[in-house]
Motif scaffolding. Structure first.
Motif, short mmCIF file in Angstrom:
data_model
loop_
_atom_site.label_atom_id
_atom_site.label_comp_id
_atom_site.label_asym_id
_atom_site.label_seq_id
_atom_site.Cartn_x
_atom_site.Cartn_y
_atom_site.Cartn_z
N ARG A 164 26.31 33.87 53.01
CA ARG A 164 26.60 32.44 52.93
C ARG A 164 25.39 31.61 53.34
O ARG A 164 25.14 30.53 52.78
N TYR A 165 24.64 32.08 54.33
CA TYR A 165 23.48 31.34 54.85
C TYR A 165 22.28 32.28 54.89
O TYR A 165 21.98 32.88 55.92
N PRO A 166 21.58 32.46 53.77
CA PRO A 166 20.53 33.47 53.67
C PRO A 166 19.23 33.13 54.39
O PRO A 166 18.36 34.01 54.52
N ASP A 167 19.06 31.90 54.84
CA ASP A 167 17.83 31.54 55.53
C ASP A 167 18.10 30.41 56.52
O ASP A 167 19.22 29.89 56.61
N ALA A 168 17.08 30.06 57.29
CA ALA A 168 17.25 29.06 58.34
C ALA A 168 17.66 27.70 57.79
O ALA A 168 18.45 26.98 58.41
N ARG A 169 17.14 27.32 56.64
CA ARG A 169 17.47 26.02 56.06
C ARG A 169 18.96 25.95 55.70
O ARG A 169 19.62 24.93 55.93
N ALA A 170 19.46 27.00 55.14
CA ALA A 170 20.88 27.03 54.79
C ALA A 170 21.75 26.98 56.04
O ALA A 170 22.76 26.27 56.09
N LEU A 171 21.36 27.73 57.07
CA LEU A 171 22.14 27.76 58.30
C LEU A 171 22.08 26.42 59.03
O LEU A 171 23.07 25.97 59.61
N ALA A 172 20.94 25.77 59.00
CA ALA A 172 20.79 24.47 59.67
C ALA A 172 21.72 23.43 59.05
O ALA A 172 22.17 22.50 59.74
N ALA A 173 22.02 23.57 57.77
CA ALA A 173 22.88 22.61 57.07
C ALA A 173 24.33 23.08 56.99
O ALA A 173 25.15 22.47 56.30
N ALA A 174 24.66 24.14 57.72
CA ALA A 174 25.98 24.76 57.60
C ALA A 174 27.08 23.89 58.19
O ALA A 174 26.86 23.07 59.09
N ASP A 175 28.28 24.11 57.68
CA ASP A 175 29.48 23.50 58.25
C ASP A 175 29.86 24.28 59.51
O ASP A 175 30.05 25.49 59.46
N ARG A 176 29.95 23.56 60.62
CA ARG A 176 30.21 24.21 61.91
C ARG A 176 31.49 25.03 61.89
O ARG A 176 31.52 26.18 62.35
N ALA A 177 32.55 24.48 61.33
CA ALA A 177 33.84 25.18 61.34
C ALA A 177 33.76 26.49 60.55
O ALA A 177 34.35 27.50 60.94
N GLU A 178 33.00 26.46 59.48
CA GLU A 178 32.87 27.68 58.66
C GLU A 178 32.10 28.76 59.42
O GLU A 178 32.47 29.94 59.39
N VAL A 179 31.03 28.36 60.10
CA VAL A 179 30.27 29.33 60.89
C VAL A 179 31.14 29.90 62.01
O VAL A 179 31.13 31.11 62.26
N ASP A 230 27.05 26.97 68.14
CA ASP A 230 26.15 25.90 68.59
C ASP A 230 24.72 26.43 68.72
O ASP A 230 23.76 25.79 68.27
N SER A 231 24.57 27.63 69.29
CA SER A 231 23.24 28.22 69.45
C SER A 231 22.59 28.48 68.10
O SER A 231 21.40 28.20 67.91
N LEU A 232 23.35 29.00 67.16
CA LEU A 232 22.80 29.32 65.85
C LEU A 232 22.37 28.06 65.09
O LEU A 232 21.30 28.03 64.47
N LEU A 233 23.18 27.02 65.16
CA LEU A 233 22.83 25.79 64.45
C LEU A 233 21.60 25.13 65.07
O LEU A 233 20.73 24.62 64.34
#
Length: 245
Positions: free
Chosen positions: A76-91, A106-109
């Motif tokens: 779902r989040y293959p790189d840092a840019r994708a993870l930075a823009a992720a929906d918190r609830a989904e993560v 919170d730490s990952l975002l």
């Protein structure tokens, strides 16, 4: 104990001379490396980003549980840019099985955002840069450096610290002091694999409770021999084939 201590004959935790301690420590490592020729970081990863994220997730849980969620997370989040823009609830939903999922999310975002903002989305390959990232200390940084970048580092997790003290390599509890004292006993090139080998041994044989002393290949070299089961047959039954689920 530092490398200077070895030269000057400073006291060691076991009362051995520094030279004798160094020789015993290196012999222990050689024997354990023979016991665990496949020792490696047991988190599944394909690159430095994946290893960094997986290591952050591994806090207060097992590698097995982390490996169970990271395929979905990285798809779902293959790189840092994708993870930075992720929906918190989904993560949170994805990482929930690892425990403390709100804090870990919170730490990952924050980690992903810092990678994007300060390192163009790439994981830096230097200790001094890695430890400035949210949620990344020396232990995590050394895991990533050693296993993703090939930069030697000592990973002082609970297993490594416990074994280093049982072996009489250090009497310190502080991970940074353990890292420095143990590092002085070995060539720098061995640090990463030394960490992997000791962690393997700690998970499979030298358990925190009731270590399998009677089935340990370095029993004759260990000052803590007898802490656990010494009967060979009973000790054999305590051995584990891998990390706990």
């Amino acid at each position: 104990m530092s490398s200077d201590d070895v030269k000057t004959g400073a006291p060691t935790p076991t009362g051995e001379t520094p030279l004798a301690l160094t020789r015993r420590a290196r012999r222990i490592y050689r024997l354990l490396a023979q016991r665990y020729p496949d020792a490696r970081a047991e988190l599944d990863f394909a690159d430095a980003y994946q290893l960094l994220v997986a290591t952050v997730l591994s806090a207060q849980t097992t590698d097995v549980r982390v490996n169970g969620v990271t395929p979905t997370l990285f798809a779902r989040y293959p790189d840092a840019r994708a993870l930075a823009a992720a929906d918190r609830a989904e993560v949170e939903t994805i990482v929930q099985p690892t425990g403390f999922f709100r804090a870990k999310t919170d730490s990952l975002l924050r980690l992903a955002s810092a990678l994007v903002e300060r390192f163009d989305g790439q994981v830096p390959g230097r200790l001094r840069d890695l430890v400035t990232l949210p949620g990344v200390g020396r232990k995590t940084a050394n895991v990533v450096l050693g296993n993703a970048f090939g930069v030697p580092g000592i990973t002082v997790d609970t297993h490594f610290g416990r074994l280093a003290r049982r072996f009489g390599w250090t009497s310190q509890d502080d991970p940074v002091k353990v890292e420095h004292e143990v590092g002085a006993l070995f060539p720098r090139k061995d640090w990463t694999q030394l960490s992997n080998v000791l962690i393997f041994h700690g998970r499979r044989t030298c358990h925190a409770r009731n270590p399998a002393c009677g089935a340990c290949p370095v029993a004759s070299l260990c000052p803590a021999y007898g802490t656990g089961e010494t009967d060979p047959d009973k000790a054999q039954k305590l051995l584990r084939s891998g990390p706990r689920a």
